[in-house]
Design an enzyme around this catalytic site. Structure first.
Site, PDB file in Angstrom:
ATOM      1  N   GLY A  13      37.098  41.156  48.689  1.00 29.36           N
ATOM      2  CA  GLY A  13      37.695  42.305  47.990  1.00 29.36           C
ATOM      3  C   GLY A  13      37.990  43.434  48.958  1.00 29.36           C
ATOM      4  O   GLY A  13      37.187  43.722  49.842  1.00 29.36           O
ATOM      5  N   ARG A  74      40.200  36.014  48.820  1.00 26.09           N
ATOM      6  CA  ARG A  74      38.904  35.354  48.605  1.00 26.09           C
ATOM      7  C   ARG A  74      39.172  33.859  48.769  1.00 26.09           C
ATOM      8  O   ARG A  74      39.830  33.261  47.926  1.00 26.09           O
ATOM      9  CB  ARG A  74      38.380  35.642  47.201  1.00 26.09           C
ATOM     10  CG  ARG A  74      38.039  37.109  46.958  1.00 26.09           C
ATOM     11  CD  ARG A  74      37.260  37.263  45.680  1.00 26.09           C
ATOM     12  NE  ARG A  74      37.116  38.641  45.279  1.00 26.09           N
ATOM     13  CZ  ARG A  74      36.184  39.471  45.740  1.00 26.09           C
ATOM     14  NH1 ARG A  74      35.324  39.051  46.635  1.00 26.09           N
ATOM     15  NH2 ARG A  74      36.119  40.714  45.301  1.00 26.09           N
ATOM     16  N   ASP A 105      29.296  39.926  51.284  1.00 29.92           N
ATOM     17  CA  ASP A 105      28.285  38.865  51.314  1.00 29.92           C
ATOM     18  C   ASP A 105      28.902  37.459  51.281  1.00 29.92           C
ATOM     19  O   ASP A 105      28.398  36.544  51.925  1.00 29.92           O
ATOM     20  CB  ASP A 105      27.237  39.054  50.204  1.00 29.92           C
ATOM     21  CG  ASP A 105      27.848  39.124  48.812  1.00 29.92           C
ATOM     22  OD1 ASP A 105      29.086  39.291  48.698  1.00 29.92           O
ATOM     23  OD2 ASP A 105      27.094  39.005  47.830  1.00 29.92           O
ATOM     24  N   THR A 128      31.924  46.600  51.686  1.00 25.49           N
ATOM     25  CA  THR A 128      32.004  46.306  50.247  1.00 25.49           C
ATOM     26  C   THR A 128      31.697  47.579  49.482  1.00 25.49           C
ATOM     27  O   THR A 128      30.748  48.298  49.831  1.00 25.49           O
ATOM     28  CB  THR A 128      31.009  45.214  49.781  1.00 25.49           C
ATOM     29  OG1 THR A 128      30.852  45.330  48.367  1.00 25.49           O
ATOM     30  CG2 THR A 128      29.635  45.336  50.397  1.00 25.49           C
ATOM     31  N   ASP A 130      30.380  47.580  46.752  1.00 21.68           N
ATOM     32  CA  ASP A 130      29.113  47.335  46.034  1.00 21.68           C
ATOM     33  C   ASP A 130      27.885  47.670  46.887  1.00 21.68           C
ATOM     34  O   ASP A 130      26.787  47.813  46.358  1.00 21.68           O
ATOM     35  CB  ASP A 130      29.012  45.855  45.625  1.00 21.68           C
ATOM     36  CG  ASP A 130      30.072  45.462  44.614  1.00 21.68           C
ATOM     37  OD1 ASP A 130      30.741  46.357  44.081  1.00 21.68           O
ATOM     38  OD2 ASP A 130      30.228  44.252  44.358  1.00 21.68           O
ATOM     39  N   ASP A 132      26.136  45.833  48.710  1.00 21.62           N
ATOM     40  CA  ASP A 132      25.068  44.865  48.436  1.00 21.62           C
ATOM     41  C   ASP A 132      24.902  43.845  49.561  1.00 21.62           C
ATOM     42  O   ASP A 132      24.527  42.707  49.324  1.00 21.62           O
ATOM     43  CB  ASP A 132      25.338  44.148  47.103  1.00 21.62           C
ATOM     44  CG  ASP A 132      26.679  43.423  47.100  1.00 21.62           C
ATOM     45  OD1 ASP A 132      27.451  43.562  48.073  1.00 21.62           O
ATOM     46  OD2 ASP A 132      26.964  42.712  46.115  1.00 21.62           O
ATOM     47  N   ARG A 174      29.294  43.834  40.183  1.00 19.02           N
ATOM     48  CA  ARG A 174      29.076  42.644  39.362  1.00 19.02           C
ATOM     49  C   ARG A 174      27.609  42.236  39.376  1.00 19.02           C
ATOM     50  O   ARG A 174      27.038  41.963  38.342  1.00 19.02           O
ATOM     51  CB  ARG A 174      29.923  41.518  39.972  1.00 19.02           C
ATOM     52  CG  ARG A 174      30.412  40.547  38.986  1.00 19.02           C
ATOM     53  CD  ARG A 174      31.528  39.666  39.465  1.00 19.02           C
ATOM     54  NE  ARG A 174      31.767  39.606  40.899  1.00 19.02           N
ATOM     55  CZ  ARG A 174      32.915  39.192  41.413  1.00 19.02           C
ATOM     56  NH1 ARG A 174      33.904  38.862  40.622  1.00 19.02           N
ATOM     57  NH2 ARG A 174      33.077  39.121  42.713  1.00 19.02           N
TER      58      ARG A 174
HETATM   59  O1  F6P Z   1      32.855  43.019  45.581  1.00 17.99           O
HETATM   60  C1  F6P Z   1      33.583  44.129  45.255  1.00 17.99           C
HETATM   61  C2  F6P Z   1      34.130  44.036  43.851  1.00 17.99           C
HETATM   62  O2  F6P Z   1      35.018  45.096  43.656  1.00 17.99           O
HETATM   63  C3  F6P Z   1      33.084  43.998  42.749  1.00 17.99           C
HETATM   64  O3  F6P Z   1      32.559  45.265  42.452  1.00 17.99           O
HETATM   65  C4  F6P Z   1      33.864  43.387  41.627  1.00 17.99           C
HETATM   66  O4  F6P Z   1      33.018  42.804  40.678  1.00 17.99           O
HETATM   67  C5  F6P Z   1      34.691  42.372  42.340  1.00 17.99           C
HETATM   68  O5  F6P Z   1      34.854  42.837  43.656  1.00 17.99           O
HETATM   69  C6  F6P Z   1      36.046  42.097  41.742  1.00 17.99           C
HETATM   70  O6  F6P Z   1      36.643  41.059  42.458  1.00 17.99           O
HETATM   71  P1  F6P Z   1      38.162  40.619  42.396  1.00 17.99           P
HETATM   72  O7  F6P Z   1      38.943  41.502  43.305  1.00 17.99           O
HETATM   73  O8  F6P Z   1      38.158  39.221  42.886  1.00 17.99           O
HETATM   74  O9  F6P Z   1      38.586  40.776  40.979  1.00 17.99           O
END
Ligand code: F6P
Length: 329
Positions: A13, A74, A105, A128, A130, A132, A174
């Protein structure tokens, strides 16, 4: 072996600060006479041989830009052994002396898997919103996302107070509630709901009623998206339990965009440069760079994937001390 040519990619992300980090990698390499290839679309670009040359000029004017000049993806297939092997073969064909991965991660795990099949040393720079990733107090992007959410909640406060409403504001996150906890503290929220603590609408409703009895006529509940059902479900559950107008605002992807804060620009510049320095010094193991209590740290990446991210519980304890009614433990 002297470093001549390295690669850099952004993976997973996106978040504010990625461009600042790419700039730092390219400029520190350029200063040492090392050539840099930017790999587009994350790990997928290795397989697709989607590579562009980067020099000092090509990273000019991007430190303040959100998103990523290199694009990202991703590459979820990268946990499959055959995909790991073919990606490793493609990486070998690029003949790089080192690869810098700016990722979270998921990218950390992918980098470890790849590193078992390639000689190219890999250095991971944590990013990130997050926050995390274990092994660093802060990842690139977190501070910007916190600021974006806080700015939005300051605005929601105005309308919440004018109409004497309760707002459930959903922020990203998440798996963990680190972003939600920081946002709740900085926005003076009354309640914070995080995935690590089971949601108890009855207790939240009683807390809101107690506030109202004390004369408080509007409240903000920060809800991490990873709480079952998110802010919408919580609002639904509260509407049968409290006499207030409960509204929802999902902040969503706006938290991932926008210009990075000065904190993130500085962190990205430091970590990008540190990652290059690790490669320049020579390493025979995959490495993760980070900051603990402000000091630069490096970890063997294979150990880093097992380090628990900092919980930031002290932020939620502070919410409790200062606002009185945050819910959870
Ligand atoms: O990991 C960062 C994040 O923004 C999370 O907070 C969220 O749940 C996820 O990515 C959303 O992912 P995507 O861009 O694949 O929808």
């Amino acid at each position: 072996m002297a470093l001549r040519h390295i690669g850099v990619l952004t993976s997973g992300g996106d978040c504010p600060g990625l461009n600042a980090c790419v700039r730092a990698v390219v400029r520190s390499a350029g200063g040492a006479g090392v050539q840099v290839s930017g790999i587009r679309y994350g790990f997928r670009g290795i397989v697709d041989n989607d590579v562009i040359p980067l020099d000092d000029r090509s990273v000019s004017g991007i430190i303040q830009l959100g998103g990523t000049k290199l694009r990202t993806s991703r590459f979820l297939e990268l946990h499959q052994p055959d995909v790991v092997r073919s990606t490793a073969e493609a990486l070998d064909r690029l003949r790089l002396d080192g690869l810098i991965v700016i990722g979270g991660d998921g990218s950390q795990r992918a980098a470890v898997a790849l590193s078992e099949h390639v000689r190219t040393p890999i250095v991971l720079v944590p990013k990130t919103i997050d926050n995390d990733v274990g092994g660093t107090d802060y990842a690139i992007g977190f501070d910007s996302a916190v600021n974006t959410a806080v700015e939005a909640i300051d605005k929601i406060r105005d309308t919440a107070l004018s109409h004497e409403r309760v707002f459930a504001v959903e922020v990203m996150g998440r798996g963990r509630g680190i972003l939600a906890s920081a946002v709740a503290l900085a926005s003076g929220a009354e309640v914070v709901c995080i995935p690590e603590v089971p949601l108890e609408p009855d207790a939240i409703a009683s807390a809101l009623m107690r506030c109202s009895k004390k004369g408080k006529c509007s409240s903000i509940i920060v809800v991490a998206e990873g709480c079952p059902g998110g802010a919408n479900k919580l609002a639904e559950d509260l509407r049968n339990r409290v006499p207030f107008d409960v509204r929802v605002s999902v902040l969503g992807y706006m938290q991932r965009g926008g210009p990075p804060t000065a904190f993130d620009r500085i962190l990205a510049s430091e970590l990008g440069t540190q990652a290059f320095d690790v490669l320049a010094a020579g390493t025979d193991r995959p490495v993760m760079v980070g900051r603990i209590r402000g000091e630069p740290v490096t970890h063997d990446l294979r150990d880093a994937i097992h380090i628990e991210p900092r919980s930031f519980k002290e932020l939620r304890d502070l919410c409790h001390r200062l606002s009185g009614i945050w819910f959870g433990s």
